[in-house]
Design a protein around this motif. Structure first.
Motif, PDB file in Angstrom:
ATOM      1  N   LYS A 125     -55.719  14.011  -2.867  1.00 31.44           N
ATOM      2  CA  LYS A 125     -55.426  14.648  -1.467  1.00 31.44           C
ATOM      3  C   LYS A 125     -55.764  16.286  -1.710  1.00 31.44           C
ATOM      4  O   LYS A 125     -55.305  16.941  -2.835  1.00 31.44           O
ATOM      5  CB  LYS A 125     -54.384  14.421  -0.776  1.00 31.44           C
ATOM      6  N   THR A 126     -56.320  16.797  -0.607  1.00 34.18           N
ATOM      7  CA  THR A 126     -56.460  18.413  -0.640  1.00 34.18           C
ATOM      8  C   THR A 126     -55.019  18.832  -0.104  1.00 34.18           C
ATOM      9  O   THR A 126     -54.886  19.220   1.048  1.00 34.18           O
ATOM     10  CB  THR A 126     -57.493  18.835   0.462  1.00 34.18           C
ATOM     11  N   LYS A 399     -65.654  22.349  -0.251  1.00 38.49           N
ATOM     12  CA  LYS A 399     -64.503  21.505  -0.571  1.00 38.49           C
ATOM     13  C   LYS A 399     -63.831  22.326  -1.775  1.00 38.49           C
ATOM     14  O   LYS A 399     -62.717  22.273  -1.826  1.00 38.49           O
ATOM     15  CB  LYS A 399     -65.091  20.200  -0.942  1.00 38.49           C
ATOM     16  N   ILE A 403     -59.891  23.389  -1.868  1.00 40.41           N
ATOM     17  CA  ILE A 403     -58.880  23.097  -3.014  1.00 40.41           C
ATOM     18  C   ILE A 403     -58.371  24.544  -3.552  1.00 40.41           C
ATOM     19  O   ILE A 403     -57.028  24.684  -3.764  1.00 40.41           O
ATOM     20  CB  ILE A 403     -59.578  22.246  -4.062  1.00 40.41           C
ATOM     21  N   GLN A 423     -60.519  15.332  -7.527  1.00 42.52           N
ATOM     22  CA  GLN A 423     -60.995  15.140  -6.011  1.00 42.52           C
ATOM     23  C   GLN A 423     -62.277  14.588  -5.678  1.00 42.52           C
ATOM     24  O   GLN A 423     -62.414  13.939  -4.892  1.00 42.52           O
ATOM     25  CB  GLN A 423     -60.673  16.746  -5.347  1.00 42.52           C
TER      26      GLN A 423
END
Ligand SMILES: [Zn+2]
Length: 430
Positions: A125-126, A399, A403, A423
């Protein structure tokens, strides 16, 4: 149902050798927080001695207990711990002592397997490692250790490269020498391929030359922005690859030049003593977005009252007025619109003709942009023939940036890179 069975069920403990008694749960303040502390005993008859291997023929005796506090996943929103009294044994054959082991926790470890699994799942998960640590009531170091032990570390195999590659970069983490890190992905499957700490030419060359010649020769296209070291690199390491300049970056060049020119014109107007010039300054400042719009999308039917003009006008009238302020601005605007149209509509001839025209009326910024485009003409024409673009990698890049942001910046690149691969589901859980 006995208390032991009941508690094992509640805490999802499968080990039948763990026994709970009455009053096995207490509220205890741990690090300023109320926590649920369960106490239990781990005991059984030892079958053989782990030290000498002798079977237990009344030779192994129970020899007290040893308490250890094990971190469990939260219970009803409270931190939960298991005070486990582990049976100690004494082997009379070899006089060694040892503790009873259980599968809810690894030997010499105080964090339950259930907690570790949960931490490992959170890695996808972020969310920052610090927050994951707080959720599980463990230290941030534990979290990163669990990440490291739960996933295979990423190793690039040098026997394969995607046929269609795509390059991009992002601002690097603190421990990297280069200011920008490099990311590359497969522009067909949209899979992340690799992330490197440094985008400088000699580093990238060193990396790609590790792939054997026949692997590199299979690369057919590479999408990149107008960063010239990439073009040098691609020509050097991919003998058969066509360079494709990302369409967004082509338009960005002329977009930037147009904006710079507009700002120069505005600065000239602001210092002028003529009131009309200062009004023109305000108009350019307010309506600059209209200049960047596609020419054919500017509205010419809806008349609205414009305060700055003190009359009703449509957007097209406003654009015409703005372009009338300065002839260089007008020339730049036309250049911007032509390039944008040619690129968006894949009009190769139009593009070729335009960049090869003389650009006397353009501002120095726009002339420079035109030179850049002319220098990369061959590659830009490729981008008008192929459908590949940097769009996929921009998504991947966003993304990566998230992160990085949720982690408050990684200090260690390898660590950061592994989290990225977790991820993107490129690392298998062990
Ligand atoms: Zn023994």
């Amino acid at each position: 149902m006995s208390i032991s069975k009941y508690m094992r069920n509640v805490l999802n403990i499968k080990d039948l050798n763990i026994h709970f008694g009455e009053n096995c749960c207490q509220d205890v303040v741990i690090k300023g927080q109320i926590a649920k502390v369960f106490s239990a005993v781990l005991t059984f008859e030892a079958l053989r001695c782990p030290n000498c291997g002798m079977e237990n023929q009344q030779s192994i005796v129970k020899n007290g207990t040893k308490k250890s506090r094990i971190v469990l996943p939260e219970v009803s929103g409270y931190p939960a711990f298991l005070d486990l009294n582990k049976q100690r044994f004494l082997c009379r054959e070899c006089s060694s002592t040892f503790s009873a082991q259980t599968d809810i926790v690894e030997e010499n470890c105080f964090i339950s397997r259930a907690t570790k699994v949960s931490i490992a799942l959170y890695a996808r998960k972020t969310i920052s490692e610090k927050d994951i640590a707080a959720i599980h009531h463990v230290s941030a170091n534990t979290t990163s250790r669990v990440f490291k032990n739960s996933y295979n570390s990423f190793k690039q195999s040098y026997h394969y490269l995607p046929k269609h590659l795509c390059f991009d970069e992002f601002k690097s983490v603190k421990d990297c020498v280069g200011a920008m890190s490099f990311v590359c992905c497969d522009s067909q499957t949209h899979q992340l391929f690799d992330v490197l700490p440094d985008r400088r030419l000699f580093k990238l060359r060193e990396y790609f030359l590790r792939f054997p010649y026949e692997v590199r020769a299979r690369v057919e296209t590479v999408v990149t922005d107008l960063y010239s070291p990439y073009m040098i690199l691609i020509k050097e390491v991919f003998p058969n690859a066509k360079i494709i300049i990302d369409r967004f970056h082509i338009i960005l060049q002329v977009n930037r030049a147009l904006n710079q020119t507009r700002i120069q014109v505005m600065n000239g107007l602001r210092k002028s003593s003529e009131p009309k010039d200062r009004r023109d300054y305000t108009k350019l400042k307010n309506y600059w977005k209209l200049l960047l719009m596609d020419q054919d999308k500017v509205d010419f039917t809806n008349f609205r009252y414009h305060r700055l003009f003190k009359k009703g006008m449509c957007d097209k009238d406003v654009v015409d007025y703005l372009l009338g302020i300065d002839p260089t601005l007008k020339a730049n605007y036309d250049a911007y619109q032509t390039i944008k149209y040619a690129v968006n509509h894949k009009e190769k001839e139009m593009f070729k003709d335009f960049v090869n025209e003389s650009h006397k009326s353009l501002s120095p910024n726009m002339k420079k942009a035109m030179q850049t485009l002319k220098g990369a003409e061959e590659y830009i024409l490729n981008s008008l023939s192929y459908t590949y673009s940097n769009g996929v990698i921009e998504g991947i890049n966003n993304k990566i940036k998230v992160i990085k942001r949720v982690s408050y910046g990684y200090r260690n690149f390898i660590h950061f890179r592994n989290r990225i691969f977790i991820q993107f589901n490129l690392l298998q859980a062990i």
